[in-house]
Design a protein around this motif. Structure first.
Motif, PDB file in Angstrom:
ATOM      1  N   PRO A  68       0.790  -1.163  -0.012  1.00  0.00           N
ATOM      2  CA  PRO A  68       0.050   0.021  -0.218  1.00  0.00           C
ATOM      3  C   PRO A  68       0.790   1.245   0.067  1.00  0.00           C
ATOM      4  O   PRO A  68       1.816   1.180   0.418  1.00  0.00           O
ATOM      5  N   CYS A  69       0.389   2.208  -0.493  1.00  0.00           N
ATOM      6  CA  CYS A  69       0.947   3.590  -0.542  1.00  0.00           C
ATOM      7  C   CYS A  69      -0.303   4.608  -0.320  1.00  0.00           C
ATOM      8  O   CYS A  69      -1.038   5.005  -1.315  1.00  0.00           O
ATOM      9  N   PHE A 101       5.205   1.655 -13.309  1.00  0.00           N
ATOM     10  CA  PHE A 101       3.563   2.064 -13.291  1.00  0.00           C
ATOM     11  C   PHE A 101       3.618   3.430 -13.347  1.00  0.00           C
ATOM     12  O   PHE A 101       4.226   4.044 -12.603  1.00  0.00           O
ATOM     13  N   TYR A 102       2.581   4.081 -14.159  1.00  0.00           N
ATOM     14  CA  TYR A 102       2.536   5.376 -14.183  1.00  0.00           C
ATOM     15  C   TYR A 102       0.922   5.770 -14.015  1.00  0.00           C
ATOM     16  O   TYR A 102       0.343   4.817 -14.827  1.00  0.00           O
ATOM     17  N   ILE A 120       1.400  -7.085 -12.367  1.00  0.00           N
ATOM     18  CA  ILE A 120       1.186  -6.180 -11.297  1.00  0.00           C
ATOM     19  C   ILE A 120      -0.188  -5.515 -11.926  1.00  0.00           C
ATOM     20  O   ILE A 120      -0.587  -5.472 -12.987  1.00  0.00           O
ATOM     21  N   GLU A 121      -1.138  -5.178 -10.613  1.00  0.00           N
ATOM     22  CA  GLU A 121      -2.242  -4.399 -10.839  1.00  0.00           C
ATOM     23  C   GLU A 121      -2.127  -3.347  -9.647  1.00  0.00           C
ATOM     24  O   GLU A 121      -1.580  -3.396  -8.596  1.00  0.00           O
ATOM     25  N   LEU A 131      -0.310  -1.255  -4.531  1.00  0.00           N
ATOM     26  CA  LEU A 131       0.354  -2.362  -5.860  1.00  0.00           C
ATOM     27  C   LEU A 131       0.361  -3.491  -5.305  1.00  0.00           C
ATOM     28  O   LEU A 131       0.617  -4.126  -4.027  1.00  0.00           O
ATOM     29  N   THR A 132      -0.186  -4.343  -6.292  1.00  0.00           N
ATOM     30  CA  THR A 132      -0.165  -5.977  -6.039  1.00  0.00           C
ATOM     31  C   THR A 132       0.642  -6.799  -6.996  1.00  0.00           C
ATOM     32  O   THR A 132       0.525  -6.281  -8.103  1.00  0.00           O
ATOM     33  N   VAL A 133       1.554  -7.596  -6.407  1.00  0.00           N
ATOM     34  CA  VAL A 133       2.483  -7.850  -7.370  1.00  0.00           C
ATOM     35  C   VAL A 133       2.066  -9.594  -7.360  1.00  0.00           C
ATOM     36  O   VAL A 133       2.119 -10.395  -6.249  1.00  0.00           O
ATOM     37  N   ARG A 134       1.662 -10.194  -8.419  1.00  0.00           N
ATOM     38  CA  ARG A 134       1.272 -11.594  -8.373  1.00  0.00           C
ATOM     39  C   ARG A 134       2.425 -12.529  -8.610  1.00  0.00           C
ATOM     40  O   ARG A 134       3.478 -12.216  -9.202  1.00  0.00           O
ATOM     41  N   ASP A 135       2.063 -13.886  -8.230  1.00  0.00           N
ATOM     42  CA  ASP A 135       3.144 -14.756  -8.305  1.00  0.00           C
ATOM     43  C   ASP A 135       4.510 -14.414  -7.873  1.00  0.00           C
ATOM     44  O   ASP A 135       5.409 -14.141  -8.791  1.00  0.00           O
TER      45      ASP A 135
END
Length: 647
Positions: A68-69, A101-102, A120-121, A131-135
């Motif tokens: 989180p940010c 990401f932008y 990422i999403e 920010l979510t980083v998968r796998d």
């Protein structure tokens, strides 16, 4: 007035600590001055962006990571109409970083050509972004930067360290195959332990019987080797240990400890037992075979065992002859077959020690039972009516029991057998059985043959036999005599010319003769038994009875039907007679009193019906009386018919 930014997303640039800045709307924006924490701000003291990020986020390999940010502007009146958010990731092994990401008011995009382009999403809300980083991969363990830029309203930057954890495989322990001697001066290698493919580096701890082992000079050494392959760490540890005799029963194990999100976990290996070599300090010698007491003729096995490892060879000897080494088979001394002279104290000594006090001992006792001696020996002749005493003895190392038998039946108990008032039945073989109750396998026997001498004695209580037999029948006459010497039997028969001997048998003290004769008249027979010591006779008297031919016997089944029919007819006639008498009485034709009886008699002479009934009644009454009285005769009447037993 602020010019609105271009809607075209800026290009991603590698930004060093004093990088050129970020291109917006084709213009180069000045770079943010950064402090030691990597955060930056515009040089407008009245504008401030408050940005909050976690110091680190921990996640298992392969799971998604959420970073989180959160941000807000301290001066709400100067809330910017344009906010730009960018995410960067630090390059592995360098201070440079790369944008992934932008986002601004008009667009949101994931940078292409990075390791996170498809993994990422981001999620946005009023407090900021996440920010979510998968796998998650091992290479994802790095710093993630979040940068918020409100242009004239101020900017800020924060970072989060992403930590990735991969538990190693269960530890594998392997002990040394060779034995370890307690005489080694330095610690010897005991076992190795390996934990593979963990992240970050795992640690290994050694245990003995559940207690941790720490390095101790001259006692315990622990060697650790860590290797890396494919980003994973493998730890290998070797335990060097100075063993003692007590370690022969000890169990060693290793435990791997490793980090996981917000915790430390441990996994213990299986336990192993090592082989410890030490000299013999105690020896035991015992009789392994046979179980229980030992008797002459047995095979005896004496086994020797010490507490040394490996087992030491042994020397066997007898206490009576300590310098004579007995032949052995491994750690077993075999004595076969043993006799009473083999008894004594046996010893065994190990060869791995010079201490003569270290030895094993056992007392061997060999039990025995000598052959039975019977007095008188073999056979004994005695006169009829005499007494005799026989003895039976056998020398033994244990208490014995003696029983006497004759023809399989017990006739006495104990060493002495008393025979009183000898008769011919006393003749025979007497066997004494000597046994050892505490050792049934030991037994002996002896025998004596007793012969009773005397004149003949006829078998049976009758000296004269009388009997009656039908003339013409065959009769067997038997005569049996006891005696020693063996008596002979002769016959003298008067009254029958047709006879012959059909049986003539003799054994040691009995003679038997059977003659068969035909009875034609009265017979007198004499059986004469004699030997050198006397004579005895037996008389037979047979009276001949003539044969009588009898009529056929009465068969109840044949006469029962006739009797039933006669009884039924008699009952019917009596009923008719009663009815007639009752009718005549009602008509007044039968007066009462004696005169009445006379009139009745006259009436019967005139009335044919009455006369006929009287005649029939007489015959039927006779049959009825016979039926009711059984076989009794009716006076002045003889019954005739096919059955002569009706009388």
């Amino acid at each position: 007035m602020r010019s609105s930014p271009s809607r075209t997303a800026p290009k991603s640039n590698m930004d060093s600590q004093n990088g050129p800045g970020v291109v917006l709307a084709g213009a180069l924006l000045p770079a943010f001055p950064r402090d030691a924490k990597g955060t930056g701000s515009w040089p407008r003291p009245w504008a401030k962006v408050e940005l909050t990020m976690q110091e680190s986020v921990e996640v298992f390999l392969g799971d998604p990571a959420h970073i989180p940010c959160q941000h807000n502007f301290s001066d709400a009146s100067s809330e910017p109409s344009f906010v730009m958010i960018q995410w960067f990731v630090g390059a592995a092994g360098s201070s440079s970083r790369m944008r992934i990401f932008y986002s601004d008011d008009s667009q949101r995009m994931v940078d292409n050509g990075t390791d996170y382009s498809g993994r990422i999403e981001l999620q946005f809300d009023q407090q900021g972004t996440r920010l979510t980083v998968r796998d998650v991969r091992l290479s994802d363990e790095r710093e993630f930067f979040c940068q918020v830029n409100g242009l004239a309203a101020g900017s800020a930057e924060g970072k989060t360290q992403l930590r990735v954890f991969a538990p190693p495989k269960a530890p594998v322990i392997e002990g040394v195959s060779a034995g370890i001697s307690v005489t080694n001066e330095l610690p010897s290698k005991v076992a190795s332990c390996e934990a593979r493919n963990g992240f970050p580096k795992p640690n290994i701890t050694w245990y003995r019987n559940g207690m941790p082992l720490t390095s101790a000079p001259g006692r315990v050494n622990v060697l650790m080797l860590v290797s890396q392959s494919g980003g994973f760490y493998s730890a290998q540890s070797t335990l060097e240990y100075k063993v003692s005799k007590e370690d022969k029963d000890a169990f060693f194990s290793c435990e791997v400890s490793f980090f996981v999100p917000a915790a430390i976990r441990t996994v213990e290996s299986s336990s192993i037992n090592i082989t410890v070599h030490y000299p013999t300090t105690m020896v035991e010698l015992w009789k392994e075979l046979p179980q229980g007491l030992v008797k002459e003729g047995d095979t005896v096995e004496l086994r020797c065992q010490g507490d040394g490892n490996p087992p030491s060879p042994f020397i066997f000897s007898r206490e009576q002859e300590p310098d004579v080494e007995l032949e052995k088979s491994g750690d077993v001394l075999i004595l076969s077959p043993v006799s009473r002279k083999d008894g004594g104290i046996y010893q065994c000594r190990p060869l791995d020690t010079a201490d003569e006090t270290i030895k094993g001992e056992v007392q061997l006792t060999v039990h025995y039972l000598d052959p039975a001696v019977v007095v008188p020996r073999d056979s004994e002749v005695m006169l009829k009516g005499e007494d005799l005493t026989a003895t039976c003895n056998a020398l033994s190392s244990l208490k014995t029991s003696t029983v006497w038998f004759k023809d399989g039946q017990q006739v006495g108990q104990g060493n002495t057998l008393h025979l009183k008032d000898a008769a011919y039945e006393t003749t025979g073989e007497y066997v004494c059985e000597v046994t050892v109750p505490s050792l049934p396998a030991l037994h002996a026997s002896g025998s004596v043959h007793i012969i009773v001498q005397g004149g003949p004695q006829l078998v049976g209580v009758q000296q004269e036999v009388q009997q009656e037999e039908a003339a013409g029948r065959m009769v067997n006459l038997s005569c049996e005599a006891l005696g020693h010497p063996l008596p002979s039997i002769t016959w003298n028969i008067v009254g029958s010319q047709s006879w012959h001997e059909v049986v003539s048998k003799a054994n040691d003290h009995t003679t038997r003769s059977v003659v068969s004769l035909k009875v034609t008249s009265d017979v007198s027979a004499l059986c004469n038994a004699s030997n050198d010591m006397g004579t005895e006779v037996k008389f037979f008297s047979i009276k001949a009875i003539p044969r009588v031919t009898s009529a056929a016997p009465f068969t109840p089944a044949e006469g029962s039907g006739v009797i039933i029919v006669v009884i039924i007819l008699c009952l019917l006639l009596l009923a008719v007679l009663g009815s007639v008498l009752y009718f005549l009485h009602k008509k007044g034709k039968i007066p009462c009193g004696r005169s009445g009886k006379q009139e009745i008699t006259k009436e019967k002479t005139k009335d044919d019906i009455v006369v006929e009934m009287k005649t029939n009644t007489k015959n039927e009454d006779a049959v009825l009386l016979k039926a009711l009285n059984g076989d009794k005769k009716v006076p002045n009447e003889q019954v005739t018919g096919p059955n002569p037993h009706w009388s």
